[in-house]
Design a protein around this motif. Structure first.
Motif, PDB file in Angstrom:
ATOM      1  N   SER A   1       0.805  -1.208   0.000  1.00 49.86           N
ATOM      2  CA  SER A   1       0.000   0.000   0.000  1.00 49.86           C
ATOM      3  C   SER A   1       0.842   1.263   0.000  1.00 49.86           C
ATOM      4  CB  SER A   1      -0.916  -0.006   1.233  1.00 49.86           C
ATOM      5  OG  SER A   1      -0.145  -0.090   2.413  1.00 49.86           O
ATOM      6  N   THR A   2       2.125   1.136  -0.122  1.00 50.49           N
ATOM      7  CA  THR A   2       2.992   2.308  -0.115  1.00 50.49           C
ATOM      8  C   THR A   2       3.195   2.821  -1.529  1.00 50.49           C
ATOM      9  OG1 THR A   2       4.146   1.404   1.797  1.00 50.49           O
ATOM     10  CG2 THR A   2       5.225   3.189   0.639  1.00 50.49           C
ATOM     11  N   ASN A   3       3.165   4.135  -1.708  1.00 50.63           N
ATOM     12  CA  ASN A   3       3.361   4.727  -3.012  1.00 50.63           C
ATOM     13  C   ASN A   3       4.750   4.386  -3.548  1.00 50.63           C
ATOM     14  OD1 ASN A   3       4.401   7.211  -4.703  1.00 50.63           O
ATOM     15  ND2 ASN A   3       2.185   7.154  -4.871  1.00 50.63           N
ATOM     16  N   ARG A   4       4.805   3.873  -4.780  1.00 48.89           N
ATOM     17  CA  ARG A   4       6.077   3.449  -5.347  1.00 48.89           C
ATOM     18  C   ARG A   4       7.015   4.628  -5.557  1.00 48.89           C
ATOM     19  NH1 ARG A   4       5.963  -0.377 -10.525  1.00 48.89           N
ATOM     20  NH2 ARG A   4       5.040  -1.710  -8.916  1.00 48.89           N
ATOM     21  N   GLY A   5       6.477   5.767  -5.985  1.00 47.36           N
ATOM     22  CA  GLY A   5       7.315   6.950  -6.162  1.00 47.36           C
ATOM     23  C   GLY A   5       7.927   7.410  -4.858  1.00 47.36           C
ATOM     24  N   LEU A   6       7.131   7.344  -3.765  1.00 45.84           N
ATOM     25  CA  LEU A   6       7.659   7.718  -2.455  1.00 45.84           C
ATOM     26  C   LEU A   6       8.751   6.758  -2.023  1.00 45.84           C
ATOM     27  CD1 LEU A   6       7.474   9.517   0.048  1.00 45.84           C
ATOM     28  CD2 LEU A   6       5.702   7.985   0.923  1.00 45.84           C
TER      29      LEU A   6
ATOM     30  N   ILE B   1       9.670  13.515  14.816  1.00 50.84           N
ATOM     31  CA  ILE B   1       8.746  13.407  13.691  1.00 50.84           C
ATOM     32  C   ILE B   1       9.339  12.540  12.578  1.00 50.84           C
ATOM     33  CG2 ILE B   1       7.605  14.711  11.842  1.00 50.84           C
ATOM     34  CD1 ILE B   1       7.313  17.019  13.810  1.00 50.84           C
ATOM     35  N   GLY B   2      10.633  12.731  12.318  1.00 49.90           N
ATOM     36  CA  GLY B   2      11.293  11.921  11.300  1.00 49.90           C
ATOM     37  C   GLY B   2      11.291  10.444  11.651  1.00 49.90           C
ATOM     38  N   ILE B   3      11.542  10.127  12.937  1.00 44.41           N
ATOM     39  CA  ILE B   3      11.532   8.730  13.374  1.00 44.41           C
ATOM     40  C   ILE B   3      10.138   8.133  13.229  1.00 44.41           C
ATOM     41  CG2 ILE B   3      11.790   7.232  15.389  1.00 44.41           C
ATOM     42  CD1 ILE B   3      14.064   9.072  16.306  1.00 44.41           C
ATOM     43  N   ILE B   4       9.124   8.906  13.612  1.00 41.05           N
ATOM     44  CA  ILE B   4       7.748   8.414  13.496  1.00 41.05           C
ATOM     45  C   ILE B   4       7.390   8.143  12.036  1.00 41.05           C
ATOM     46  CG2 ILE B   4       5.317   9.048  13.792  1.00 41.05           C
ATOM     47  CD1 ILE B   4       6.142  10.580  16.307  1.00 41.05           C
ATOM     48  N   LEU B   5       7.766   9.069  11.144  1.00 37.91           N
ATOM     49  CA  LEU B   5       7.479   8.870   9.722  1.00 37.91           C
ATOM     50  C   LEU B   5       8.193   7.639   9.170  1.00 37.91           C
ATOM     51  CD1 LEU B   5       7.599  12.556   8.396  1.00 37.91           C
ATOM     52  CD2 LEU B   5       5.581  11.135   8.818  1.00 37.91           C
ATOM     53  N   LEU B   6       9.440   7.436   9.597  1.00 34.12           N
ATOM     54  CA  LEU B   6      10.192   6.261   9.142  1.00 34.12           C
ATOM     55  C   LEU B   6       9.561   4.971   9.667  1.00 34.12           C
ATOM     56  CD1 LEU B   6      13.896   7.471   9.488  1.00 34.12           C
ATOM     57  CD2 LEU B   6      12.621   7.052   7.381  1.00 34.12           C
TER      58      LEU B   6
ATOM     59  N   ALA C   1       8.085   2.043   7.457  1.00 35.25           N
ATOM     60  CA  ALA C   1       8.563   0.661   7.580  1.00 35.25           C
ATOM     61  C   ALA C   1       7.417  -0.301   7.833  1.00 35.25           C
ATOM     62  CB  ALA C   1       9.589   0.578   8.706  1.00 35.25           C
ATOM     63  N   PHE C   2       6.471   0.098   8.695  1.00 32.30           N
ATOM     64  CA  PHE C   2       5.370  -0.798   9.023  1.00 32.30           C
ATOM     65  C   PHE C   2       4.414  -0.998   7.853  1.00 32.30           C
ATOM     66  CE2 PHE C   2       6.019   0.457  13.663  1.00 32.30           C
ATOM     67  CZ  PHE C   2       6.761  -0.691  13.912  1.00 32.30           C
ATOM     68  N   ARG C   3       4.404  -0.047   6.922  1.00 34.24           N
ATOM     69  CA  ARG C   3       3.515  -0.175   5.768  1.00 34.24           C
ATOM     70  C   ARG C   3       4.079  -1.125   4.718  1.00 34.24           C
ATOM     71  NH1 ARG C   3       1.381   5.341   3.333  1.00 34.24           N
ATOM     72  NH2 ARG C   3       0.223   3.816   2.111  1.00 34.24           N
ATOM     73  N   GLN C   4       5.385  -1.431   4.793  1.00 35.06           N
ATOM     74  CA  GLN C   4       5.972  -2.312   3.807  1.00 35.06           C
ATOM     75  C   GLN C   4       5.386  -3.710   3.943  1.00 35.06           C
ATOM     76  OE1 GLN C   4       7.995  -0.855   1.448  1.00 35.06           O
ATOM     77  NE2 GLN C   4       7.167   0.813   2.658  1.00 35.06           N
TER      78      GLN C   4
END
Length: 201
Positions: free
Chosen positions: A3-8, A78-83, A87-90
């Motif tokens: 479900s993760t955007n490929r471009g992202l 914020i950066g850690i949370i986004l990462l 990671a969990f979406r992979q």
């Protein structure tokens, strides 16, 4: 397929790769070039002086430290949370259902992916052309899609392998009463290194 955007995905991987490459190149230059240390020392001293000046000019009210430190910590958090979210979406996007219908006459009909997995694995596993097979399902824009992966024996033609799989997929379609979109991935074998065929609609 997740479900993760490929471009992202590619943007993040590229940015991290460039950053690590730059850090590695800077470290290599500093270690190999004799004059690199003399060049870097005044730059680092200037940066330290400027940083100290900024910290002194931005005190946090009622404390002996700068609010810039809080801002840096907030950005890092914020950066850690986004990462972590990234990671969990992979690997997500998997589904356990390949058919889910609701009609006034018959009610709700659900077909689990294990039905397709067992049918295709048994049929393809009995063929000498394949060493291993696996079947999984993913949700692609609200539509269940089967992913059939098969490892061919050496010398098996990709065209022959594709024909065999498609014949079994047609039998599955007849069993389900509909055509299920399928991503077919063949690998292995001397003449079948990588071959992909899709029935995505």
């Amino acid at each position: 397929m997740n479900s993760t955007n490929r471009g992202l995905n590619r943007l993040l991987v590229t940015a991290v790769g460039i950053l690590l490459l730059a850090i590695g190149a800077a470290a290599a230059v500093g270690a190999w070039l004799p004059g690199a240390k003399d060049t870097w020392t005044p730059i680092s001293e200037g940066v330290n002086t400027q940083t100290s000046s900024w910290l002194q000019q931005t005190p946090f009210p009622g404390a002996d430290f700068s609010w810039l430190l809080l801002a840096v910590v907030a950005v890092l958090v914020i950066g850690i949370i986004l990462l972590l979210v990234f990671a969990f979406r992979q690997g997500q996007g998997r589904t356990g259902t390949i058919v889910s219908d609701r009609t006034p006459d018959t009610g709700r009909t659900i077909v689990d992916v294990s039905v397709a997995r067992d049918a295709l694995s048994d049929a393809l596993g009995a063929r000498d052309e394949f060493l291993t097979t696996s079947v999984s399902a993913y949700d692609v824009k609200g539509t269940p899609v089967l992913k059939v992966s098969a490892t061919c024996r050496r010398g098996v033609s990709p065209r022959d392998a594709t024909t065999i799989v498609e014949q079994n997929l047609e039998a599955l379609d007849a069993l389900l009463g509909r055509q299920v979109p399928v991503l077919l991935q063949l690998s292995g074998g001397f003449r079948a290194r990588v071959q992909q065929s899709t029935r995505l609609q």
